[in-house]
Write an enzyme that holds these catalytic residues in place. Structure first.
Site, short mmCIF file in Angstrom:
data_model
loop_
_atom_site.label_atom_id
_atom_site.label_comp_id
_atom_site.label_asym_id
_atom_site.label_seq_id
_atom_site.Cartn_x
_atom_site.Cartn_y
_atom_site.Cartn_z
N GLU A 160 -21.49 -5.43 0.26
CA GLU A 160 -20.59 -4.17 -0.23
C GLU A 160 -21.05 -4.06 -1.95
O GLU A 160 -20.85 -4.13 -3.02
CB GLU A 160 -19.15 -4.72 -1.02
N GLU A 265 -15.67 -6.75 11.29
CA GLU A 265 -14.92 -6.65 10.79
C GLU A 265 -13.81 -5.89 11.28
O GLU A 265 -13.07 -4.89 10.69
CB GLU A 265 -14.72 -6.39 9.07
#
Ligand code: G3I
Length: 375
Positions: A160, A265
């Site tokens: 991220e 995820e």
């Protein structure tokens, strides 16, 4: 009379065959269905890693051939204080993966979130210099990756680092080191285990800006001779966001840069969200209200159908691009496990995964297994 008995007998036999077939059908392991296509993985939380959720572990062993630790390999878990590494849970996780022949993923080496304060401060509480932070990053990555060398198959090296508009996230890593922290993290990881696969992992990857930002980053890394094996597209989805076509554009864009694409995820929230494109930023939290927790007594039929269709549509997309996708990983085993019960609003009841709170595969799992490989 004989005829009636014969008919009854035939009916009974037919019923037995039918239910046996259904039984067989229900237990076709996902890992067999996706064999030769992509790994099918799952995240393990602390209860599972310590063997305290045996029903879930049975599901893991039956259906999955890849595991990732949901939390215990993050910086704050592995090195809560400088130089004090804690490997007990991570060791247990890796042992579980090895014992059960899993493709093991380490999550994650560098992430702005869950990095303890000490990482960025000196003994006087002042921000550390670029050199010190690089050294700390190097020590952390080298220690962790070397420990699991040859045992952890792939690492989420950087998590991220790009914002939705494609610009760099202004994290401490970025503001102190500059964008170079990404290249350095990949280089340190590669030096510690040259055989390990190395990934960049992020959410909201279907967004145009993020897609372009990540592609730009991949090109720069590649031009600098840095090894990047794959890109993880976190699949934190909702019933109406993102559009499948946008998600597909990103699969194609990343694959065109010569890396494997992984859907990491994966979960699909059915609950109302404060914003349509929530992403997965753990720091965004909203107050609980009864009306935004509508399914405490179970999921209504119409929403169940929407969830089923959404999962089927996405798996259809993954199978369409199975030549580009190397792994699809669910972010938890049963609905009870999911972080989405507590994010972005604490204490709700969500239904985002493939197995329900009674450890039963949801009916659409069967339908996923019937999607033809290429349509
Ligand atoms: O371990 C403590 C426990 O001792 C304490 O009793 C409990 C009280 O709330 O908190 C526990 O820690 C929580 C931990 O999950 C384990 O449940 C943390 O507060 C909580 O912040 C942490 O949340 C995790 C989050 O990352 C932050 O690390 C979620 O489980 C996990 O699903 C989530 O995963 C991230 C990925 O790593 C990166 N991409 C986004 C994704 C979702 O946010």
């Amino acid at each position: 009379m004989r005829k009636v008995v014969l008919i009854l007998f035939s009916c009974l036999a037919a019923m037995l065959v039918f239910s046996y077939k259904n039984y067989k059908r229900e237990i076709i392991p996902l890992k067999d269905i996706f064999k030769d296509k992509f790994y099918i993985g799952v995240a393990l939380n602390t209860r599972k890693i310590w063997g305290r959720d045996t029903a879930a572990l049975q599901i893991v062993n039956t259906h999955f051939n890849s595991v990732v630790a949901e939390n215990c390999m993050k910086i704050n878990a592995l090195q809560p204080r400088e130089g004090h590494f804690q490997f007990r849970e991570a060791d247990k996780f890796v042992d579980f993966g090895l014992r059960n022949n899993m493709f093991i993923i380490g999550h994650n080496l560098v992430w702005h979130s869950q990095a303890p304060d000490w990482f960025f401060k000196d003994h006087n509480g002042e921000e550390v210099s670029r050199e010190v932070l690089i050294e700390r990053m190097k020590k952390h990555i080298t220690t962790v990756v070397s420990r699991y060398k040859g045992r952890v198959n792939g690492w989420d090296v950087v998590n991220e680092a790009v914002l939705d508009d494609g610009s760099w996230r202004k994290s401490k890593f970025y503001s102190i080191i500059g964008e170079d922290f990404i290249r350095l993290a990949f280089e340190f990881a590669h030096a510690a285990d040259p055989m390990a696969e190395l990934y960049y992992n992020d959410f909201s990857m279907a967004r145009e800006g993020k897609r372009q930002g990540v592609v730009k980053m991949l090109r720069k890394l590649k031009a600098g001779g840095v090894k990047v094996t794959g890109v993880g597209m976190q699949g934190h989805l909702s019933l109406d966001y993102p559009k499948i076509a946008d998600f597909e554009k990103s699969i194609l864009a990343f694959s065109a840069e010569g890396v494997n694409v992984m859907i990491t995820e994966l979960d699909i929230t059915v609950l109302p969200t404060p914003r349509r494109n929530m992403g997965a930023d753990v720091n965004q939290n909203y107050a609980y209200k009864k009306e935004i927790n509508p399914y405490t007594d179970g999921l209504p039929e119409n929403v169940t159908k929407q969830l089923a269709q959404r999962y089927i549509d996405f798996f259809r997309l993954f199978l369409k691009h199975e030549d580009k996708i190397s792994r699809v990983t669910l972010w938890g085993v049963t609905d009870a496990d999911s972080w989405l019960n507590n994010w972005p609003v604490f204490g709700r009841k969500d239904y985002p995964l493939l197995f329900d709170r009674q450890y039963k595969a949801k009916p659409f799992v069967q339908m996923i297994s019937q999607i033809p490989a290429k349509e």
